[in-house]
Motif scaffolding. Structure first.
Motif, PDB file in Angstrom:
ATOM      1  N   LEU A 105       0.735  -1.582  -0.221  1.00  0.00           N
ATOM      2  CA  LEU A 105       0.155  -0.049   0.038  1.00  0.00           C
ATOM      3  C   LEU A 105       0.609   1.078   0.040  1.00  0.00           C
ATOM      4  O   LEU A 105       0.398   2.089   0.288  1.00  0.00           O
ATOM      5  CB  LEU A 105      -1.026  -0.567   0.999  1.00  0.00           C
ATOM      6  N   GLY A 121      -6.096  10.069  -1.010  1.00  0.00           N
ATOM      7  CA  GLY A 121      -5.588   9.141  -1.049  1.00  0.00           C
ATOM      8  C   GLY A 121      -5.224   8.488  -0.974  1.00  0.00           C
ATOM      9  O   GLY A 121      -5.153   7.284  -0.252  1.00  0.00           O
ATOM     10  N   ARG A 124      -7.311   7.214   2.224  1.00  0.00           N
ATOM     11  CA  ARG A 124      -7.442   5.726   1.716  1.00  0.00           C
ATOM     12  C   ARG A 124      -7.064   4.521   1.523  1.00  0.00           C
ATOM     13  O   ARG A 124      -7.726   3.681   2.803  1.00  0.00           O
ATOM     14  CB  ARG A 124      -8.446   6.208   0.078  1.00  0.00           C
ATOM     15  N   ARG A 125      -5.495   4.418   1.827  1.00  0.00           N
ATOM     16  CA  ARG A 125      -4.926   3.443   1.751  1.00  0.00           C
ATOM     17  C   ARG A 125      -4.843   3.258   3.564  1.00  0.00           C
ATOM     18  O   ARG A 125      -4.873   2.072   2.612  1.00  0.00           O
ATOM     19  CB  ARG A 125      -3.419   4.269   0.690  1.00  0.00           C
ATOM     20  N   LEU A 128      -7.493   1.533   4.531  1.00  0.00           N
ATOM     21  CA  LEU A 128      -7.713  -0.006   3.697  1.00  0.00           C
ATOM     22  C   LEU A 128      -6.486  -1.219   4.630  1.00  0.00           C
ATOM     23  O   LEU A 128      -6.701  -2.541   4.820  1.00  0.00           O
ATOM     24  CB  LEU A 128      -6.711  -0.127   1.858  1.00  0.00           C
ATOM     25  N   SER A 145     -13.115   5.032  -3.682  1.00  0.00           N
ATOM     26  CA  SER A 145     -12.810   5.417  -3.896  1.00  0.00           C
ATOM     27  C   SER A 145     -12.563   7.030  -4.727  1.00  0.00           C
ATOM     28  O   SER A 145     -12.428   7.569  -5.418  1.00  0.00           O
ATOM     29  CB  SER A 145     -12.102   5.281  -5.901  1.00  0.00           C
ATOM     30  N   ARG A 153      -7.123   6.617  -7.685  1.00  0.00           N
ATOM     31  CA  ARG A 153      -8.176   5.572  -7.879  1.00  0.00           C
ATOM     32  C   ARG A 153      -7.606   4.167  -9.146  1.00  0.00           C
ATOM     33  O   ARG A 153      -8.162   3.705  -8.269  1.00  0.00           O
ATOM     34  CB  ARG A 153      -9.287   6.773  -9.000  1.00  0.00           C
ATOM     35  N   LEU A 156      -5.631   2.105  -6.349  1.00  0.00           N
ATOM     36  CA  LEU A 156      -6.975   1.591  -5.383  1.00  0.00           C
ATOM     37  C   LEU A 156      -7.364   0.617  -5.607  1.00  0.00           C
ATOM     38  O   LEU A 156      -7.508  -0.889  -5.108  1.00  0.00           O
ATOM     39  CB  LEU A 156      -7.681   2.797  -4.985  1.00  0.00           C
ATOM     40  N   HIS A 157      -7.468   0.332  -7.381  1.00  0.00           N
ATOM     41  CA  HIS A 157      -7.754  -0.286  -8.578  1.00  0.00           C
ATOM     42  C   HIS A 157      -7.132  -1.528  -8.133  1.00  0.00           C
ATOM     43  O   HIS A 157      -7.711  -2.466  -7.980  1.00  0.00           O
ATOM     44  CB  HIS A 157      -8.426  -0.076  -9.813  1.00  0.00           C
ATOM     45  N   GLN A 159      -4.526  -2.686  -6.478  1.00  0.00           N
ATOM     46  CA  GLN A 159      -4.437  -3.211  -4.817  1.00  0.00           C
ATOM     47  C   GLN A 159      -5.814  -4.071  -4.076  1.00  0.00           C
ATOM     48  O   GLN A 159      -6.018  -4.966  -4.014  1.00  0.00           O
ATOM     49  CB  GLN A 159      -3.987  -2.223  -3.739  1.00  0.00           C
TER      50      GLN A 159
END
Length: 271
Positions: A105, A121, A124-125, A128, A145, A153, A156-157, A159
């Protein structure tokens, strides 16, 4: 495939407003499944009921496996560092974060920065990573996202797909048809508190009806017709032009976007 999540006749009301009106769907082990709907369709409520964060009124929820949860937003203090947040959550859950996840990540450069300084972003990581503590078998992601730029985005997709490839089952809520089309194996569309469609994105056009728009330009101007039978309508138009002596200068058949098909299924006007 064995079902990892099964939902039967799930109901939830807020006072007199019935949000979930008999929700039925299932998520198979090892797939990415999306709950899709316009804003206010009940996606977040459904996800929170499955996660155990909100009590539902009636119905059945069966979840086979350990779960991890990534919320739309996390109530982390602005002055906490990402590594501190992970260590604190790991102690609370009596587990530890796999260093490979931290590396995958790309959180190492953020370890000692303040949470309040991170971009959307980056947050968000981190969220997660927190969801992955304890190596869960099933992940719940709420608008994963939202607010991300194109680069964040896509990262993340990637990952999320790698997690699926490792055997994780992923259930996400989204209102973004483009995200769902590129990321998910199957989807369920919420409409008026129920699942109006469940299947692959490629099946959606057939379910909606596959309505098309034909645009033909002649020297007299452009004519536009909507139809579900492209071959018949096009032959009728061309035969009429032949009889009238009109020359076709351009012709285009627009089969509609997946987003238009989603809006039709979700009960909103297609624009």
């Amino acid at each position: 495939m064995r079902a990892a999540v099964q939902v039967r006749d799930l109901r939830k009301s807020y006072g007199t407003r019935e949000v979930l009106r008999g929700l039925d769907f299932q998520v198979e082990k090892g797939e990415i499944f999306a709950l899709l709907g316009v804003n206010g369709a009940g996606k977040t409520t459904a996800l929170e009921c499955l996660e155990g964060l909100r009590r539902y009124d009636s119905g059945q929820v069966h979840i086979q496996g350990r779960t991890g949860i990534q919320l739309q937003s996390a109530s982390l203090p602005a002055a906490i560092r990402p590594l501190e947040a992970v260590e604190w959550m790991a102690r609370w859950k009596k587990t530890r974060l796999d260093p490979a996840v931290w590396e995958a990540l790309d959180l190492a450069p953020l370890s000692n920065r303040m949470y309040g300084e991170l971009s959307t972003g980056q947050k968000r990581r981190l969220h997660l990573a927190l969801a992955l503590l304890g190596d869960p078998e099933i992940l719940f992601l709420d608008e994963p996202s939202a607010g991300l730029d194109v680069e964040a985005r896509a990262a993340l997709h990637g990952q999320i797909r790698r997690l699926r490839d490792r055997g994780k089952t992923i259930l996400l809520a989204s209102h973004d048809m483009a995200e769902v089309e590129s990321l998910c194996d199957r989807l369920g569309i919420l409409r008026e508190g129920r699942v109006a469609f469940q299947g692959r994105a490629s099946d959606l056009a057939e379910k909606v009806g596959g309505r098309c728009t034909i645009r033909v330009r002649t020297e007299q101007g452009e004519e536009v017709r909507e139809t579900e039978d492209v071959g018949r309508t096009l032959l009728e138009m061309l035969e009429a032009y032949r009889r009238e002596g009109r020359t076709v200068l351009d012709l285009k058949v627009d089969r509609g976007t997946l987003e238009q098909q989603f809006l039709a299924m979700a009960g909103k006007e297609v624009v």
